[in-house]
Design an enzyme around this catalytic site. Structure first.
Site, PDB file in Angstrom:
ATOM      1  N   GLU A   1      -2.867   8.744  -4.173  1.00 40.19           N
ATOM      2  CA  GLU A   1      -3.828   8.679  -5.268  1.00 40.19           C
ATOM      3  C   GLU A   1      -4.164  10.121  -5.630  1.00 40.19           C
ATOM      4  OE1 GLU A   1      -7.485   6.611  -4.429  1.00 40.19           O
ATOM      5  OE2 GLU A   1      -8.264   7.068  -6.428  1.00 40.19           O
TER       6      GLU A   1
ATOM      7  N   ARG B   1      -2.039   5.888  11.214  1.00 42.36           N
ATOM      8  CA  ARG B   1      -2.304   7.125  10.482  1.00 42.36           C
ATOM      9  C   ARG B   1      -2.474   8.276  11.473  1.00 42.36           C
ATOM     10  NH1 ARG B   1      -5.621   6.354   6.512  1.00 42.36           N
ATOM     11  NH2 ARG B   1      -6.434   8.439   6.291  1.00 42.36           N
TER      12      ARG B   1
ATOM     13  N   LYS C   1      -9.503  12.958   2.029  1.00 38.54           N
ATOM     14  CA  LYS C   1      -9.656  13.748   0.812  1.00 38.54           C
ATOM     15  C   LYS C   1     -11.110  13.797   0.357  1.00 38.54           C
ATOM     16  CE  LYS C   1      -6.038  11.540  -0.913  1.00 38.54           C
ATOM     17  NZ  LYS C   1      -5.347  10.814  -1.947  1.00 38.54           N
TER      18      LYS C   1
HETATM   19  P1  ATP Z   1      -7.521   9.884   2.135  1.00 39.02           P
HETATM   20  O1  ATP Z   1      -8.479   8.959   2.796  1.00 39.02           O
HETATM   21  O2  ATP Z   1      -7.363  11.169   2.834  1.00 39.02           O
HETATM   22  O3  ATP Z   1      -7.795  10.055   0.679  1.00 39.02           O
HETATM   23  P2  ATP Z   1      -5.634   7.946   1.426  1.00 39.02           P
HETATM   24  O4  ATP Z   1      -4.949   7.007   2.347  1.00 39.02           O
HETATM   25  O5  ATP Z   1      -6.682   7.404   0.562  1.00 39.02           O
HETATM   26  O6  ATP Z   1      -6.118   9.160   2.271  1.00 39.02           O
HETATM   27  P3  ATP Z   1      -3.553   8.191  -0.472  1.00 39.02           P
HETATM   28  O7  ATP Z   1      -3.411   9.215  -1.498  1.00 39.02           O
HETATM   29  O8  ATP Z   1      -3.881   6.829  -0.897  1.00 39.02           O
HETATM   30  O9  ATP Z   1      -4.613   8.728   0.544  1.00 39.02           O
HETATM   31  O10 ATP Z   1      -2.300   8.183   0.505  1.00 39.02           O
HETATM   32  C1  ATP Z   1      -0.957   8.256   0.128  1.00 39.02           C
HETATM   33  C2  ATP Z   1      -0.140   7.794   1.299  1.00 39.02           C
HETATM   34  O11 ATP Z   1      -0.364   8.640   2.410  1.00 39.02           O
HETATM   35  C3  ATP Z   1      -0.526   6.392   1.714  1.00 39.02           C
HETATM   36  O12 ATP Z   1       0.639   5.644   1.927  1.00 39.02           O
HETATM   37  C4  ATP Z   1      -1.319   6.588   2.959  1.00 39.02           C
HETATM   38  O13 ATP Z   1      -1.204   5.495   3.811  1.00 39.02           O
HETATM   39  C5  ATP Z   1      -0.703   7.870   3.539  1.00 39.02           C
HETATM   40  N1  ATP Z   1      -1.686   8.573   4.363  1.00 39.02           N
HETATM   41  C6  ATP Z   1      -2.909   8.997   4.011  1.00 39.02           C
HETATM   42  N2  ATP Z   1      -3.559   9.552   5.051  1.00 39.02           N
HETATM   43  C7  ATP Z   1      -2.708   9.491   6.096  1.00 39.02           C
HETATM   44  C8  ATP Z   1      -2.783   9.892   7.466  1.00 39.02           C
HETATM   45  N3  ATP Z   1      -3.882  10.475   7.966  1.00 39.02           N
HETATM   46  N4  ATP Z   1      -1.723   9.659   8.260  1.00 39.02           N
HETATM   47  C9  ATP Z   1      -0.616   9.078   7.765  1.00 39.02           C
HETATM   48  N5  ATP Z   1      -0.475   8.670   6.498  1.00 39.02           N
HETATM   49  C10 ATP Z   1      -1.504   8.862   5.665  1.00 39.02           C
HETATM   50 MG    MG Z   2      -7.543   6.718  -0.947  1.00 36.04          MG
END
Ligand code: ATP
Ligand code: MG
Length: 563
Positions: A40, A264, A274
């Protein structure tokens, strides 16, 4: 043989790769493998995302498949083109190239049509209750929910209301499009989940074209399906969403993408969200997304992390379905492992103490040969200037030194790396009684670092020539957070109160050997005995280079904790 190796010494496949390998072997989708990395664009990528990137792009590479980069941009108020651009830069920096670039927002029209299809099938309805009422009807894991009074609306009325939602006839929150599944389902996610909400907001790509936006669950799987993603890989929090992922795809009769989950990444002593990282940027606790203390890819890059180190780290930690904390030391060791092989060695003094070699001829200097890398003969040698006035590290001298202090002290002899043995003869102090200068003698016969009479010294110090050294600023970093696991902080406590106030130490009067003037930001260097460093291109000025310490030579933190 390690646990993740087979008896043949091959690496055992992780849980996700095993599924992919089985599917390929079974000829599923004609053996085709399509993955995607779906961020995202609401912030910069962090090291957790690198794990997902290495997995998705890695699988595509290993199985002769394809991997797309898709922006999951269905949340207009939080997203921005700045993030879209940085994410592409970071994926490329890691060394991956996507087969196709997509935006979920490109699918908005298709998603709208599919929503209408579900309404026509009797699988979706418009709910006009307040969010509070809807929440109250949801039930709990032990109690079924209650049906909405709007659940039996006619298809015509639903289509009409949904069209009016799209046309902007209602305010935010007035109506919600919901899937009509089962308010008593044991899967809470199947209790008539929301599909579309009204949100009068500008979108960074579609502008004001839309005032209704699909929810994650009605965008993600559908986007996967449109791109014919065979293995939709996500983190474990989405496991509970899987029944809904499958339900939408089945009801729409579209390409059967399947979801697979992995744990994760959580790292000790840092934050990995983020949203929280944005809080630090906006609150000014850090100097932007690329502050070298941040776990963002741009922060790590500015700190001196290499793509090789980050990819080796992702390899080391592997892929499991068990959520745990990974020690920051594992990441640091990946960097040490990479840089030890390819960083050239140089000498720099962070906290200078002047030494005058009283028996060295005044006004003279010479050049001494120094090895660039003990790990790589092809790196060759360089000449380092030596003269009567030198700087050594303040902590390499002690006036009342204990026996085991193998560095410089009055009357003691040490080796200056690549140069000579010197003996401290006098200590000069200021009015406050602080040591400001040392007098010493050198033994010309020890040139190169060995005594012809076989005499040994225990200590070898790094040094620079006072006349030839360049002035520099050096920034030393420590963990961003004082606590190991931020997720253990109670919700009513401000997590920011656990930030490490000593995470940055700036040293403004450092002296470096002159050859360090030739290093650029992309070239890692080891300052002997001090760690690995890299030039900070953002902070460096015409007058003064600024170096960041990427990592110490050994794990200083572990030692400190034991004290
Ligand atoms: P954040 O909470 O940091 O914003 P998010 O999961 O909302 O993380 P996205 O941009 O939706 O962030 O993530 C893109 C991809 O990266 C998704 O498939 C997500 O599962 C993966 N991802 C995000 N954070 C991690 C992590 N800490 N370890 C492994 N994969 C991750
Ligand atoms: Mg997110």
């Amino acid at each position: 043989m390690s646990a993740d190796e087979t008896s043949e010494g091959e690496k055992k496949l992780d849980v996700i790769r095993q599924v992919v390998a089985d599917d390929v072997a079974a000829g599923k989708h004609d053996g085709r493998v399509q993955t995607r990395f779906p961020p995202e664009p609401n912030g910069y990528l962090h090291i957790g995302h690198a794990k997902s990137i290495c997995l998705n792009f890695g699988i595509a590479e290993e199985f002769g498949g394809r991997c797309n980069l898709r922006f999951d941009d269905t949340n207009p108020t939080k997203e921005d083109v700045e993030y879209v651009d940085s994410i592409q830069e970071d994926v490329r920096w890691l060394g991956f190239e996507w087969d196709e670039l997509h935006f979920a927002s490109d699918y908005f029209e298709q998603l709208y049509e599919w929503a209408c299809q579900l309404i026509r099938q009797g699988d979706a309805y418009v709910d006009s209750q307040s969010p509070e009422e809807i929440r109250a009807q949801r039930g709990t894991s032990s109690q079924p929910g209650t049906n909405s009074p709007d659940r039996e609306r006619s298809v015509e009325e639903n289509l009409d209301l949904f069209a009016k939602m799209r046309a902007g006839e209602f305010a935010d929150g007035e109506h919600l499009l919901r899937a009509k599944i089962d308010m008593a389902s044991k899967h809470l996610i199947l209790r008539d989940p929301p599909m579309y909400r009204i949100r009068h907001a500008e979108h960074h790509r579609t502008g004001s074209d839309w005032c209704i936006y699909p929810m994650y669950d009605f965008a993600h799987g559908q986007s996967d399906s449109l791109e014919e993603v065979t293995h939709s890989i996500c983190t474990l929090e989405f496991e509970t969403h899987k029944p809904l992922y499958d339900w939408f795809i089945e009801k729409l009769g579209i390409f059967p993408s399947k979801q697979y989950e992995f744990a994760r990444l959580s790292l000790t002593y840092t934050v990995m969200s983020k949203r929280k990282l944005l809080e630090l940027v906006e609150g000014g606790q850090v100097d932007g997304w690329d502050d070298p203390r941040m776990p963002t890819l741009c922060g790590l890059r500015r700190r001196g992390y290499t793509r090789e180190a980050i990819r080796a780290f992702c390899d080391d930690i592997g892929i499991t379905r068990y959520n745990g904390m990974t020690d920051m030391v594992v990441l640091e060791n990946a960097l040490r492992g990479d840089l030890n092989k390819r960083a050239e060695r140089r000498m720099g003094v962070l906290r200078p103490l002047k030494v005058v070699i009283t028996n060295y001829p005044e006004g003279e200097s010479e050049e001494l040969e120094a090895v660039n890398s003990p790990e790589d003969e092809s790196a060759g040698t360089r000449m380092v200037p030596f003269g009567r006035e030198l700087f050594i590290e303040q902590e390499d001298f002690m006036e009342d030194a204990p026996k085991k202090f193998f560095r410089l002290a009055p009357g003691r002899e040490v080796r200056l790396r690549y140069a000579y043995f010197i003996t401290c003869t006098d200590v000069i102090k200021n009015d406050a009684g602080e040591v400001v200068e040392l007098l010493a003698t050198y033994d010309p016969a020890t040139k190169g670092g060995d005594a012809p009479d076989g005499r040994k010294v225990k200590g070898t110090l790094h040094w620079v020539s006072a006349e030839h050294a360049i002035n520099a600023e050096v920034r030393l970093y420590d963990h961003l957070c004082k606590v190991e696991d931020l997720s253990k902080i109670p919700d009513d406590e401000d997590w920011k109160s656990h930030l490490n106030e000593n995470s940055l130490e700036t040293l403004t009067d450092c002296r470096l050997e002159p050859s360090l003037a030739d290093f650029d930001a992309g070239t890692p260097v080891q300052f002997e005995r001090l760690g690995y460093f890299t030039l900070d291109a953002n902070a460096t000025t015409a007058e003064k280079p600024v170096f960041n310490r990427s990592v110490t030579l050994r794990d200083a933190w572990a030692k400190m904790q034991k004290r």
